[in-house]
Design a protein around this motif. Sequence first.
Motif, PDB file in Angstrom:
ATOM      1  N   THR A 158       0.862  -1.126   0.107  1.00 44.72           N
ATOM      2  CA  THR A 158       0.110   0.009  -0.009  1.00 44.72           C
ATOM      3  C   THR A 158       0.934   1.380  -0.086  1.00 44.72           C
ATOM      4  OG1 THR A 158      -1.636  -1.172   1.236  1.00 44.72           O
ATOM      5  CG2 THR A 158      -1.897   1.091   1.300  1.00 44.72           C
ATOM      6  N   GLY A 159       1.767   1.319   0.779  1.00 50.15           N
ATOM      7  CA  GLY A 159       2.769   2.429   0.811  1.00 50.15           C
ATOM      8  C   GLY A 159       3.424   2.639  -0.524  1.00 50.15           C
ATOM      9  N   LEU A 160       4.040   1.749  -1.113  1.00 46.65           N
ATOM     10  CA  LEU A 160       4.835   1.749  -2.307  1.00 46.65           C
ATOM     11  C   LEU A 160       3.830   2.070  -3.491  1.00 46.65           C
ATOM     12  CD1 LEU A 160       6.933  -1.500  -1.940  1.00 46.65           C
ATOM     13  CD2 LEU A 160       7.709   1.000  -1.845  1.00 46.65           C
ATOM     14  N   MET A 161       2.470   1.812  -3.124  1.00 48.35           N
ATOM     15  CA  MET A 161       1.767   2.081  -4.443  1.00 48.35           C
ATOM     16  C   MET A 161       1.100   3.545  -4.229  1.00 48.35           C
ATOM     17  SD  MET A 161       1.524  -0.494  -6.688  1.00 48.35           S
ATOM     18  CE  MET A 161       0.393  -0.178  -7.555  1.00 48.35           C
ATOM     19  N   GLN A 162       1.082   4.202  -3.198  1.00 50.47           N
ATOM     20  CA  GLN A 162       0.575   5.372  -2.996  1.00 50.47           C
ATOM     21  C   GLN A 162       1.751   6.454  -3.168  1.00 50.47           C
ATOM     22  OE1 GLN A 162      -0.955   5.334   0.995  1.00 50.47           O
ATOM     23  NE2 GLN A 162      -2.793   4.538   0.535  1.00 50.47           N
ATOM     24  N   VAL A 163       1.699   6.831  -4.467  1.00 49.66           N
ATOM     25  CA  VAL A 163       2.739   7.589  -5.068  1.00 49.66           C
ATOM     26  C   VAL A 163       2.089   8.798  -5.320  1.00 49.66           C
ATOM     27  CG1 VAL A 163       4.752   8.072  -6.667  1.00 49.66           C
ATOM     28  CG2 VAL A 163       4.433   5.671  -5.631  1.00 49.66           C
ATOM     29  N   ASP A 164       2.714  10.192  -5.147  1.00 48.21           N
ATOM     30  CA  ASP A 164       2.173  11.206  -5.584  1.00 48.21           C
ATOM     31  C   ASP A 164       2.379  11.504  -6.939  1.00 48.21           C
ATOM     32  OD1 ASP A 164       1.163  14.130  -4.712  1.00 48.21           O
ATOM     33  OD2 ASP A 164       3.132  14.469  -5.831  1.00 48.21           O
ATOM     34  N   SER A 165       1.338  11.731  -7.564  1.00 52.51           N
ATOM     35  CA  SER A 165       1.090  11.797  -8.958  1.00 52.51           C
ATOM     36  C   SER A 165       2.105  13.026  -9.720  1.00 52.51           C
ATOM     37  CB  SER A 165      -0.168  11.887  -9.625  1.00 52.51           C
ATOM     38  OG  SER A 165      -0.817  13.133  -8.937  1.00 52.51           O
ATOM     39  N   GLU A 166       2.018  13.953  -9.092  1.00 52.32           N
ATOM     40  CA  GLU A 166       3.086  15.205  -9.520  1.00 52.32           C
ATOM     41  C   GLU A 166       4.527  14.929  -9.232  1.00 52.32           C
ATOM     42  OE1 GLU A 166       1.573  18.854  -7.576  1.00 52.32           O
ATOM     43  OE2 GLU A 166      -0.254  18.668  -8.351  1.00 52.32           O
ATOM     44  N   SER A 167       4.901  14.253  -8.285  1.00 57.42           N
ATOM     45  CA  SER A 167       5.997  13.911  -8.200  1.00 57.42           C
ATOM     46  C   SER A 167       6.568  13.036  -9.021  1.00 57.42           C
ATOM     47  CB  SER A 167       6.302  13.394  -6.548  1.00 57.42           C
ATOM     48  OG  SER A 167       6.227  14.353  -5.556  1.00 57.42           O
ATOM     49  N   LEU A 168       5.678  11.739  -9.293  1.00 61.19           N
ATOM     50  CA  LEU A 168       6.047  10.937 -10.107  1.00 61.19           C
ATOM     51  C   LEU A 168       6.116  11.412 -11.626  1.00 61.19           C
ATOM     52  CD1 LEU A 168       6.420   7.931 -10.650  1.00 61.19           C
ATOM     53  CD2 LEU A 168       3.960   7.523 -11.196  1.00 61.19           C
ATOM     54  N   GLU A 169       5.399  12.302 -12.000  1.00 60.08           N
ATOM     55  CA  GLU A 169       5.679  12.973 -13.159  1.00 60.08           C
ATOM     56  C   GLU A 169       6.669  13.889 -13.353  1.00 60.08           C
ATOM     57  OE1 GLU A 169       2.803  16.164 -16.203  1.00 60.08           O
ATOM     58  OE2 GLU A 169       2.105  15.662 -14.164  1.00 60.08           O
ATOM     59  N   PHE A 171       9.584  13.100 -11.990  1.00 59.58           N
ATOM     60  CA  PHE A 171      10.680  11.985 -11.946  1.00 59.58           C
ATOM     61  C   PHE A 171      10.578  11.625 -13.630  1.00 59.58           C
ATOM     62  CE2 PHE A 171      11.056  12.155  -7.651  1.00 59.58           C
ATOM     63  CZ  PHE A 171      12.457  11.466  -7.253  1.00 59.58           C
ATOM     64  N   HIS A 172       9.292  11.296 -14.228  1.00 59.85           N
ATOM     65  CA  HIS A 172       9.384  10.798 -15.551  1.00 59.85           C
ATOM     66  C   HIS A 172       9.845  11.946 -16.260  1.00 59.85           C
ATOM     67  CE1 HIS A 172       6.089   7.616 -14.576  1.00 59.85           C
ATOM     68  NE2 HIS A 172       7.340   7.282 -14.511  1.00 59.85           N
ATOM     69  N   SER A 173       9.493  13.138 -16.054  1.00 63.31           N
ATOM     70  CA  SER A 173      10.244  14.158 -16.867  1.00 63.31           C
ATOM     71  C   SER A 173      11.620  14.325 -16.960  1.00 63.31           C
ATOM     72  CB  SER A 173       9.398  15.559 -16.591  1.00 63.31           C
ATOM     73  OG  SER A 173       9.898  15.940 -15.145  1.00 63.31           O
ATOM     74  N   MET A 174      12.029  13.850 -15.917  1.00 63.49           N
ATOM     75  CA  MET A 174      13.625  13.948 -15.872  1.00 63.49           C
ATOM     76  C   MET A 174      14.264  12.623 -16.211  1.00 63.49           C
ATOM     77  SD  MET A 174      14.106  15.862 -12.061  1.00 63.49           S
ATOM     78  CE  MET A 174      15.775  15.671 -11.792  1.00 63.49           C
ATOM     79  N   ARG A 175      13.335  11.867 -16.946  1.00 62.34           N
ATOM     80  CA  ARG A 175      13.805  10.535 -17.379  1.00 62.34           C
ATOM     81  C   ARG A 175      14.470   9.591 -16.273  1.00 62.34           C
ATOM     82  NH1 ARG A 175      16.232  12.308 -23.333  1.00 62.34           N
ATOM     83  NH2 ARG A 175      14.136  13.245 -24.273  1.00 62.34           N
ATOM     84  N   ALA A 176      14.044   9.517 -15.267  1.00 62.60           N
ATOM     85  CA  ALA A 176      14.583   8.736 -13.968  1.00 62.60           C
ATOM     86  C   ALA A 176      13.986   7.288 -14.708  1.00 62.60           C
ATOM     87  CB  ALA A 176      13.968   9.197 -12.752  1.00 62.60           C
ATOM     88  N   SER A 177      14.977   6.397 -14.069  1.00 59.95           N
ATOM     89  CA  SER A 177      14.763   4.959 -14.295  1.00 59.95           C
ATOM     90  C   SER A 177      13.922   4.606 -13.179  1.00 59.95           C
ATOM     91  CB  SER A 177      16.125   4.473 -14.160  1.00 59.95           C
ATOM     92  OG  SER A 177      16.676   4.462 -12.874  1.00 59.95           O
ATOM     93  N   PHE A 182      11.949   4.187  -7.616  1.00 57.16           N
ATOM     94  CA  PHE A 182      11.638   3.235  -6.508  1.00 57.16           C
ATOM     95  C   PHE A 182      12.413   3.783  -5.170  1.00 57.16           C
ATOM     96  CE2 PHE A 182      13.171  -0.148  -3.844  1.00 57.16           C
ATOM     97  CZ  PHE A 182      11.977  -0.571  -3.404  1.00 57.16           C
ATOM     98  N   ARG A 183      13.755   4.094  -5.669  1.00 59.54           N
ATOM     99  CA  ARG A 183      14.748   4.517  -4.281  1.00 59.54           C
ATOM    100  C   ARG A 183      14.492   5.799  -3.846  1.00 59.54           C
ATOM    101  NH1 ARG A 183      21.484   4.636  -4.905  1.00 59.54           N
ATOM    102  NH2 ARG A 183      21.889   5.441  -2.753  1.00 59.54           N
ATOM    103  N   HIS A 184      13.992   6.850  -4.635  1.00 60.98           N
ATOM    104  CA  HIS A 184      14.218   8.171  -4.243  1.00 60.98           C
ATOM    105  C   HIS A 184      12.694   8.980  -3.873  1.00 60.98           C
ATOM    106  CE1 HIS A 184      18.404   8.805  -4.797  1.00 60.98           C
ATOM    107  NE2 HIS A 184      18.383   8.036  -5.956  1.00 60.98           N
ATOM    108  N   LEU A 185      11.738   7.935  -4.485  1.00 56.50           N
ATOM    109  CA  LEU A 185      10.324   8.553  -4.468  1.00 56.50           C
ATOM    110  C   LEU A 185       9.453   7.565  -3.591  1.00 56.50           C
ATOM    111  CD1 LEU A 185       8.206  10.484  -4.993  1.00 56.50           C
ATOM    112  CD2 LEU A 185       7.845   9.409  -7.192  1.00 56.50           C
ATOM    113  N   GLN A 186       9.259   6.214  -4.361  1.00 58.61           N
ATOM    114  CA  GLN A 186       8.447   5.133  -3.637  1.00 58.61           C
ATOM    115  C   GLN A 186       8.623   4.793  -2.274  1.00 58.61           C
ATOM    116  OE1 GLN A 186       8.406   2.636  -7.321  1.00 58.61           O
ATOM    117  NE2 GLN A 186       6.092   2.429  -6.728  1.00 58.61           N
TER     118      GLN A 186
END
Length: 292
Positions: A158-169, A171-177, A182-186
Amino acid sequence: MSATEIPLENSAGRTTTSGIPYWAQHLLVFVIFMTIWEMSVRFEWVSALILPSPFDVVAAWWDLAIVRGLIWSHFAVTLTEVVVGFAIGAGFGVTIAVLSALSETFRRLVQPYMVALQVTPRIAIAPIIVAWLGFGMEPKMAIAAIICFFPIFINSLTGLMQVDSESLEMFHSMRASKWKIFRHLQLPGAMPVIMAGFKTGISLALIGAIVGEFVSASEGLGVLIQRFSFQLLLPQAFACLIMLTVMGLILYGTATFADRRIVFWQHEDLVNRISRRMRAKNADLLGKGPAV
């Protein structure tokens, strides 16, 4: 609070308008409870065969723990079963939760089995585990691991799946792997929920170990409680029960201490303490200044 009431702080930094520290209030409630308990037995409001008096329980504990030293070896056996079982259950729970969070295919495949494990009464499979692993400590560890597994797994997932959508976006914009996400956000965001699962799991691991000792064992506090209860030696049984309570408090306190150290940002008092320490350190550095 009226203007004339002045809040006072106790040693823990909490305030009380009565001026009585919280520990003293808890002690007063405990003394009143124990007095009522003792009086109810002494005046035969409750039969001593059903509920022994606190004095008899303390005397039984003194005999078992200090005079004969019988209880400590059984205490160590139960504690070992709980700690090892919890470590196994937590290890599998977090690992499967991480794999489920990283792979939707893996999560879809293991979900039915996790649900089946949860709805199956664990006490019903205890005799089967004893038949598989024998009569030593191993089946008790296995039962403790199975019972504490699911809360840790579901909290971690539950904790790993509850990711803030703006933060995830971002990370994706910075082309993070996927690993960096997982390591720095989830994982940092999930740690408070994971630690809450650990605190629940350590209590359930204790229950699992005692269930295993009730089913089949020759050592452990659960064995002593069962023996003394069958012999109607209730003061001795209550003394062993108190030791189980102490063990549970120690384990839960350890998990709480780890929680406060690992996810310190969730605890305001620790954040304030760290902030004061950093301000003091920076003030010393700024006070020195460059040499002229």
